[in-house]
Design a protein around this motif. Sequence first.
Motif, mmCIF file in Angstrom:
data_model
loop_
_atom_site.group_PDB
_atom_site.id
_atom_site.type_symbol
_atom_site.label_atom_id
_atom_site.label_comp_id
_atom_site.label_asym_id
_atom_site.label_seq_id
_atom_site.Cartn_x
_atom_site.Cartn_y
_atom_site.Cartn_z
ATOM 1 N N LEU A 6 0.812 -1.212 0.000
ATOM 2 C CA LEU A 6 0.000 0.000 0.000
ATOM 3 C C LEU A 6 0.846 1.262 0.000
ATOM 4 C CD1 LEU A 6 -2.838 -0.990 2.483
ATOM 5 C CD2 LEU A 6 -2.997 -0.763 0.004
ATOM 6 N N LEU A 7 2.042 1.192 0.580
ATOM 7 C CA LEU A 7 2.956 2.327 0.616
ATOM 8 C C LEU A 7 4.336 1.827 0.226
ATOM 9 C CD1 LEU A 7 1.833 3.869 4.048
ATOM 10 C CD2 LEU A 7 1.156 4.653 1.776
ATOM 11 N N ASP A 8 4.939 2.433 -0.765
ATOM 12 C CA ASP A 8 6.215 1.938 -1.293
ATOM 13 C C ASP A 8 7.196 3.101 -1.416
ATOM 14 O OD1 ASP A 8 8.237 0.512 -2.425
ATOM 15 O OD2 ASP A 8 7.276 0.271 -4.381
ATOM 16 N N SER A 31 -5.570 5.488 4.835
ATOM 17 C CA SER A 31 -5.737 5.076 6.233
ATOM 18 C C SER A 31 -4.487 4.359 6.739
ATOM 19 C CB SER A 31 -6.964 4.171 6.387
ATOM 20 O OG SER A 31 -8.147 4.881 6.095
ATOM 21 N N THR A 32 -3.840 3.595 5.877
ATOM 22 C CA THR A 32 -2.588 2.937 6.248
ATOM 23 C C THR A 32 -1.519 3.983 6.557
ATOM 24 O OG1 THR A 32 -3.112 1.006 4.897
ATOM 25 C CG2 THR A 32 -0.793 1.342 5.467
ATOM 26 N N GLY A 39 1.625 5.382 14.627
ATOM 27 C CA GLY A 39 2.259 4.249 15.277
ATOM 28 C C GLY A 39 1.330 3.080 15.507
ATOM 29 N N LEU A 40 0.160 3.109 14.876
ATOM 30 C CA LEU A 40 -0.782 1.999 15.002
ATOM 31 C C LEU A 40 -0.411 0.859 14.056
ATOM 32 C CD1 LEU A 40 -4.082 4.090 15.107
ATOM 33 C CD2 LEU A 40 -2.751 3.214 17.040
ATOM 34 N N VAL A 183 -5.918 14.328 5.539
ATOM 35 C CA VAL A 183 -6.289 13.293 4.576
ATOM 36 C C VAL A 183 -7.732 13.554 4.166
ATOM 37 C CG1 VAL A 183 -6.763 10.835 4.282
ATOM 38 C CG2 VAL A 183 -4.676 11.566 5.444
ATOM 39 N N THR A 184 -7.977 13.719 2.872
ATOM 40 C CA THR A 184 -9.312 14.131 2.439
ATOM 41 C C THR A 184 -9.608 13.658 1.021
ATOM 42 O OG1 THR A 184 -10.762 16.051 2.120
ATOM 43 C CG2 THR A 184 -8.428 16.364 1.629
#
Length: 213
Positions: A6-8, A31-32, A39-40, A183-184
Amino acid sequence: MADRVLLDGVNLQVRGGESAAVTGPSGSGKSTFLGCVLGLIRPSGGTVEVAGQDIARLRQRALERHRSRHMGVVFQFGELLPELTPVENVALAALLAGTPSGQAYERAEGLLAELGVPYRGVPTGQLSGGERQRTAVARALVNEPAVLLADEPTGALDATTRDSVADLLFEVPERWGCALVVVTHDPAVAARADVRVELKDALFVPHGAEVRP
């Protein structure tokens, strides 16, 4: 089947007094990203630095202390306790961070007064949508965070109230000296930020740019 990435190698730096907006379609990883900053979610590589500390390397108790002291969050629906008054909701965040009671309530009252929220004698559940979001902003600011994170903060508001809350949010970096990350899905809200990136194919892409193959 390989796990989905999801994030690279995303990179986003926001200093105190600056704002950034992250956009992207549902399921793109927004959301990730927020979960990593809070830190979740612990990333498999890289660093997540908040207030000079790589939170990805902190143990749970130290992480919780760092998050409480240096991060504030505003959610789409406020996530306030409706039976409490606004000042109780805001002061509670300070009390949980270890602030003495008198100081917590004094700070909460000052923030709510500055943000124009009626905070005495009225349950938070009876406030308007805009007043509830202003209360949520006060709660996020009460511990004087280094970064304020806002997750779809105007998504549940009508157009007029949305503009009022967006005005407030984007005043925060200058007025309180913290970094703001929003974030929107709303392009009108995102357009107010100093830096605007889109999540595309697990990468942060400057707004309007194309992902190179």
